[in-house]
Motif scaffolding. Structure first.
Motif, mmCIF file in Angstrom:
data_model
loop_
_atom_site.group_PDB
_atom_site.id
_atom_site.type_symbol
_atom_site.label_atom_id
_atom_site.label_comp_id
_atom_site.label_asym_id
_atom_site.label_seq_id
_atom_site.Cartn_x
_atom_site.Cartn_y
_atom_site.Cartn_z
ATOM 1 N N LEU A 1 0.794 -1.093 0.005
ATOM 2 C CA LEU A 1 -0.045 -0.161 0.104
ATOM 3 C C LEU A 1 0.937 1.396 0.117
ATOM 4 O O LEU A 1 0.507 2.209 -0.585
ATOM 5 C CB LEU A 1 -0.849 0.066 1.364
ATOM 6 C CG LEU A 1 -1.964 -1.194 1.347
ATOM 7 C CD1 LEU A 1 -2.900 -1.007 2.537
ATOM 8 C CD2 LEU A 1 -2.809 -0.741 -0.134
ATOM 9 N N MET A 2 1.989 1.281 0.659
ATOM 10 C CA MET A 2 2.685 2.481 0.910
ATOM 11 C C MET A 2 3.540 2.624 -0.507
ATOM 12 O O MET A 2 3.622 3.788 -1.162
ATOM 13 C CB MET A 2 3.557 2.409 2.111
ATOM 14 C CG MET A 2 3.233 2.290 3.283
ATOM 15 S SD MET A 2 4.324 2.623 4.636
ATOM 16 C CE MET A 2 5.112 4.213 4.467
ATOM 17 N N GLN A 3 4.132 1.539 -1.093
ATOM 18 C CA GLN A 3 4.455 1.501 -2.534
ATOM 19 C C GLN A 3 3.406 2.170 -3.473
ATOM 20 O O GLN A 3 3.853 2.982 -4.317
ATOM 21 C CB GLN A 3 5.144 0.139 -3.087
ATOM 22 C CG GLN A 3 6.229 -0.275 -2.321
ATOM 23 C CD GLN A 3 7.531 0.516 -3.138
ATOM 24 O OE1 GLN A 3 7.843 0.303 -4.271
ATOM 25 N NE2 GLN A 3 8.068 1.146 -2.168
ATOM 26 N N TRP A 4 2.113 1.530 -3.498
ATOM 27 C CA TRP A 4 1.108 2.160 -4.521
ATOM 28 C C TRP A 4 1.035 3.515 -4.372
ATOM 29 O O TRP A 4 0.591 4.318 -5.054
ATOM 30 C CB TRP A 4 -0.172 1.606 -4.297
ATOM 31 C CG TRP A 4 -0.151 0.190 -4.872
ATOM 32 C CD1 TRP A 4 0.904 -0.488 -5.742
ATOM 33 C CD2 TRP A 4 -0.936 -0.869 -4.641
ATOM 34 N NE1 TRP A 4 0.727 -1.786 -6.246
ATOM 35 C CE2 TRP A 4 -0.355 -1.979 -5.631
ATOM 36 C CE3 TRP A 4 -2.158 -1.212 -4.033
ATOM 37 C CZ2 TRP A 4 -1.293 -3.183 -5.642
ATOM 38 C CZ3 TRP A 4 -2.850 -2.394 -4.324
ATOM 39 C CH2 TRP A 4 -2.437 -3.367 -5.013
ATOM 40 N N SER A 5 1.264 4.083 -2.881
ATOM 41 C CA SER A 5 0.915 5.420 -2.516
ATOM 42 C C SER A 5 2.136 6.507 -2.986
ATOM 43 O O SER A 5 1.918 7.779 -2.748
ATOM 44 C CB SER A 5 0.420 5.684 -1.206
ATOM 45 O OG SER A 5 1.760 5.355 -0.560
ATOM 46 N N GLY A 6 3.217 5.795 -3.502
ATOM 47 C CA GLY A 6 4.140 6.630 -3.902
ATOM 48 C C GLY A 6 5.732 6.823 -3.073
ATOM 49 O O GLY A 6 6.484 7.544 -3.486
ATOM 50 N N VAL A 7 5.406 6.191 -2.007
ATOM 51 C CA VAL A 7 6.652 5.921 -1.204
ATOM 52 C C VAL A 7 7.683 5.207 -1.749
ATOM 53 O O VAL A 7 7.429 4.199 -2.025
ATOM 54 C CB VAL A 7 6.301 5.637 0.495
ATOM 55 C CG1 VAL A 7 7.541 5.565 1.307
ATOM 56 C CG2 VAL A 7 5.114 6.511 0.966
ATOM 57 N N GLY A 8 9.057 5.903 -1.911
ATOM 58 C CA GLY A 8 9.877 5.111 -2.584
ATOM 59 C C GLY A 8 10.523 3.931 -1.465
ATOM 60 O O GLY A 8 10.473 3.950 -0.343
ATOM 61 N N GLU A 9 11.323 3.116 -2.209
ATOM 62 C CA GLU A 9 11.933 2.188 -1.395
ATOM 63 C C GLU A 9 13.351 2.598 -0.557
ATOM 64 O O GLU A 9 13.601 1.755 0.255
ATOM 65 C CB GLU A 9 12.604 1.019 -2.396
ATOM 66 C CG GLU A 9 11.439 0.217 -3.195
ATOM 67 C CD GLU A 9 11.999 -0.523 -4.081
ATOM 68 O OE1 GLU A 9 13.154 -0.298 -4.719
ATOM 69 O OE2 GLU A 9 11.169 -1.382 -4.747
ATOM 70 N N ASP A 10 13.704 3.759 -1.078
ATOM 71 C CA ASP A 10 14.622 4.463 -0.138
ATOM 72 C C ASP A 10 14.266 4.982 1.266
ATOM 73 O O ASP A 10 14.989 5.679 1.729
ATOM 74 C CB ASP A 10 15.513 5.358 -0.874
ATOM 75 C CG ASP A 10 14.967 6.299 -1.566
ATOM 76 O OD1 ASP A 10 13.533 6.293 -1.564
ATOM 77 O OD2 ASP A 10 15.491 7.353 -2.012
ATOM 78 N N SER A 11 12.839 5.259 1.295
ATOM 79 C CA SER A 11 12.207 6.078 2.375
ATOM 80 C C SER A 11 12.492 4.968 3.615
ATOM 81 O O SER A 11 11.840 3.635 3.637
ATOM 82 C CB SER A 11 11.049 6.208 2.146
ATOM 83 O OG SER A 11 10.260 6.733 3.367
ATOM 84 N N GLY A 12 12.845 5.455 4.675
ATOM 85 C CA GLY A 12 12.894 4.680 5.924
ATOM 86 C C GLY A 12 11.430 4.487 6.764
ATOM 87 O O GLY A 12 11.367 3.490 7.247
#
Length: 95
Positions: free
Chosen positions: A46-57
């Motif tokens: 869900l966070m990936q779909w909402s636009g949060v990047g993989e480099d985000s803590g």
């Protein structure tokens, strides 16, 4: 592919939570780690779909931490429910 790291970490921490919670004989050995991994997968996706990047803590903290916390709460609730049901059954049987 990074989701596998989050799932493995959540499952490993879920195993630790299983052994930390009391009365582990009253629930299955795979329940808490499975809940932890499932919640981590859903939160990560869900966070990936909402636009949060993989480099985000925040992605890692929310997915792994959320999975571990929710599995601990659920595991404790399952154990408490089972403990209560067993006590009621003993009273009903007169033991």
């Amino acid at each position: 592919m990074y989701i596998l790291l989050a799932l493995i970490a959540a499952c490993a921490l879920g195993i630790a939570v299983h052994y930390v919670l009391p009365h582990r004989a009253l629930r299955g050995v795979a329940v808490v780690p499975a809940i932890s991994a499932a919640v981590a997968a859903v939160v990560y996706t869900l966070m990936q779909w909402s636009g949060v990047g993989e480099d985000s803590g925040w992605l890692w903290l929310a997915s792994i931490g959320g999975g571990v916390v929710l599995s601990a709460v659920t595991g404790y609730a399952i154990t408490a429910s089972r403990h209560r049901a067993d006590a009621e059954e003993k009273v009903a049987l007169g033991i």
